[in-house]
Design a protein around this motif. Structure first.
Motif, PDB file in Angstrom:
ATOM      1  N   GLU A  56       0.813  -1.210   0.000  1.00 54.85           N
ATOM      2  CA  GLU A  56       0.000   0.000   0.000  1.00 54.85           C
ATOM      3  C   GLU A  56       0.850   1.265   0.000  1.00 54.85           C
ATOM      4  OE1 GLU A  56      -2.546  -0.370   3.361  1.00 54.85           O
ATOM      5  OE2 GLU A  56      -3.592  -2.146   2.592  1.00 54.85           O
ATOM      6  N   PHE A  57       2.143   1.117   0.284  1.00 53.42           N
ATOM      7  CA  PHE A  57       3.039   2.266   0.320  1.00 53.42           C
ATOM      8  C   PHE A  57       3.963   2.310  -0.896  1.00 53.42           C
ATOM      9  CE2 PHE A  57       1.810   1.245   4.619  1.00 53.42           C
ATOM     10  CZ  PHE A  57       1.529   2.477   5.184  1.00 53.42           C
ATOM     11  N   ALA A  58       3.736   1.419  -1.850  1.00 53.10           N
ATOM     12  CA  ALA A  58       4.625   1.318  -3.009  1.00 53.10           C
ATOM     13  C   ALA A  58       4.635   2.602  -3.830  1.00 53.10           C
ATOM     14  CB  ALA A  58       4.203   0.142  -3.880  1.00 53.10           C
ATOM     15  N   GLU A  59       3.471   3.151  -4.074  1.00 57.14           N
ATOM     16  CA  GLU A  59       3.397   4.362  -4.894  1.00 57.14           C
ATOM     17  C   GLU A  59       4.133   5.516  -4.216  1.00 57.14           C
ATOM     18  OE1 GLU A  59      -0.002   7.232  -6.963  1.00 57.14           O
ATOM     19  OE2 GLU A  59      -0.536   5.238  -6.187  1.00 57.14           O
ATOM     20  N   GLY A  60       3.955   5.642  -2.910  1.00 57.11           N
ATOM     21  CA  GLY A  60       4.639   6.700  -2.177  1.00 57.11           C
ATOM     22  C   GLY A  60       6.145   6.502  -2.154  1.00 57.11           C
ATOM     23  N   ALA A  61       6.576   5.240  -2.093  1.00 59.39           N
ATOM     24  CA  ALA A  61       8.004   4.959  -2.075  1.00 59.39           C
ATOM     25  C   ALA A  61       8.657   5.387  -3.388  1.00 59.39           C
ATOM     26  CB  ALA A  61       8.240   3.469  -1.828  1.00 59.39           C
TER      27      ALA A  61
END
Length: 474
Positions: A56-61
């Motif tokens: 769920e944090f891939a895009e932010g990473a």
């Protein structure tokens, strides 16, 4: 880590590229599992945990600078999709370590792993560029993350290896094959899970079984003072190097003494010479840890004098392990609350007793604020009772047992050993301990705080040092 292209990483991990416009892009930053730690060029490994799913944090990473994500499903940004992120991370670490050809020093033991790892790291860093395990990240995730911090300049890679069962260390050595393996001791940590010290020895000995033969440079660094560790020499084809205070130890200590502050001093003997060491660490148990570090240094070509100098300058790198802080009012707080087992608890109490000499000279007292030791199984009652008794035998002024049934066993042991007055007390939780200490501490007192990590007793030390009336974070 060394700059690998996304195509190379996919090949190493058996992954499938998704949404990657240019497979030749290289990872130039660290490999991380926390998106808040992403730097430009990072690889973000997305783990799906019980509470948080890294996917769920891939895009932010990627928005923060990650070149790609290691994931188990497509995430809408450049990713290498694998069946198992943990296994893929391990495969990547193995490939990097083998490609670099770095000397891998691995160590394990029931007590003292992190302190010894920190000593080895500081001694070797004085010799050549060294990468080491931060804190206690010694499991299937932490170990490959550490290995992936190595670069072309790294000469030594120092890795702490933990185990909660048979086969765990064998798996870790498969990820980062060591040339030098250090076994510190076989104690009772996690004995409830292993079933006995003999089984613990089986698990710890997997490290020496993984070493290359002596002809290929393999070296097993073993504690000569622990019979179960010494016996591991029969389980390895590597050359054996013994450390300890035994007369036949290759690396040993003589004239061991304690400074008034409770810091050990000794003469270091190695096959190439001698040197005088005075550690900045507290407690006589660190002599054995220092000898293990000296044995590794000898194996890697450092002189006795060079090693003694580095040991004398080494400090504490990891938090909550015999952190000694003196407050403005003269109260000394010893925060050793990261973890506890019977061996480390006894060592900490002896260190407190050694520091007590200086405390009493200044009109102070020694306080042992102790909590439960976890994962002891059927041995729990006897071990807690024994620690309570030891506190009395060492003439600790005040024992504060914190928590439930295990804490009551600590207090009962002290009572049965002769602590009948106000020398020992049982309190319900960390806040109650803080309240008691704040009302009774006086200048010159020394307070040791120690328990298993799950208890969170470090909050007592933090509250005492923060000067607040409540436990930090409550």
């Amino acid at each position: 880590m060394i700059a690998l292209s996304l195509a190379e990483i996919a090949d190493i991990t058996g992954g499938r590229p998704h949404d990657i416009p240019d497979p030749s892009v290289r990872i130039t930053g660290p490999v991380v599992i926390d998106s808040r730690q992403v730097e430009a060029g990072s690889l973000f490994a997305a783990f799906a945990g019980e509470r948080v799913d890294g996917h769920e944090f891939a895009e932010g990473a990627v928005a923060a600078g990650a070149a790609a994500v290691l994931a188990t499903r497509p995430v809408g940004v450049p990713a290498i999709v694998v069946d198992d992120v943990e296994r893929a991370l391990g495969a990547l670490a193995r490939a990097v370590v083998l490609r670099l050809g770095t000397d891998v020093v691995a160590l394990t033991g029931s007590a003292g792993k992190t302190s010894t790892k920190d000593l080895i790291a500081q001694v070797l860093q004085a010799h050549a560029p060294t990468v080491w395990t931060p804190g206690s990240l010694n499991n299937e995730i932490g170990l490959p993350l550490t290995a992936l911090r190595a670069t072309e300049d790294t000469r030594h890679l120092v890795l702490e290896m933990g185990a909660r069962g048979i086969g765990h260390i064998a798996y870790l050595t498969g990820l980062t094959p060591p040339r030098i393996g250090v076994v510190l001791n076989v104690g009772t940590a996690h004995i409830g899970e292993f079933g006995g010290r003999e089984q613990i020895a089986v698990a710890k000995g997997e490290l020496v079984e993984a070493l290359p033969a002596a002809a290929d440079g393999g070296i097993a660094v073993l504690n000569a003072d622990d019979p179960l560790v010494r016996a591991m020499s029969a389980r390895t084809k590597a050359r054996t190097l013994l450390f300890g205070e035994a007369d036949d130890a290759d690396v040993r200590a003589t004239d061991v003494r304690m400074t008034p502050a409770g810091q050990p001093s000794f003469t270091l003997h190695t096959p190439t010479g001698c040197g005088e060491v005075t550690l900045r660490l507290y407690g006589e148990h660190h002599v054995s840890n220092a000898l293990a570090a000296a044995a590794v240094a000898h194996a890697l070509g450092m002189s006795a004098l060079e090693t003694a100098t580095a040991l004398s300058g080494a400090g504490t790198l990891s938090r909550w392990r015999m952190e000694v802080t003196e407050r403005a009012d003269g109260v000394t707080v010893v925060n050793d609350a990261y973890n506890a087992n019977p061996e480390s608890m006894r060592a900490a109490l002896r260190a407190l007793a050694a520091m007590g000499g200086a405390a009493r000279a200044n009109g102070g007292r020694t306080w042992a604020v102790l909590g439960p030791m976890a994962e002891l199984g059927d041995a729990s009652l006897a071990e807690h009772d024994a620690v309570g008794r030891l506190a009395v035998r060492l003439n600790v002024s005040k024992l504060v047992a914190v928590g439930g049934i295990e804490a009551s066993w600590l207090q009962l042991g002290a009572y049965n050993e002769g602590s009948w007055g106000e020398e020992s007390v049982l309190v319900s939780d960390a806040q109650a301990a803080v309240d008691l200490l704040r009302s009774e501490l006086r200048p010159g007192d020394v307070v040791l705080v120690k328990a298993s990590r799950s208890i969170g007793l470090e909050r007592v030390a933090e509250a005492l040092l923060a000067g607040e009336g409540e436990v930090a974070g409550r």
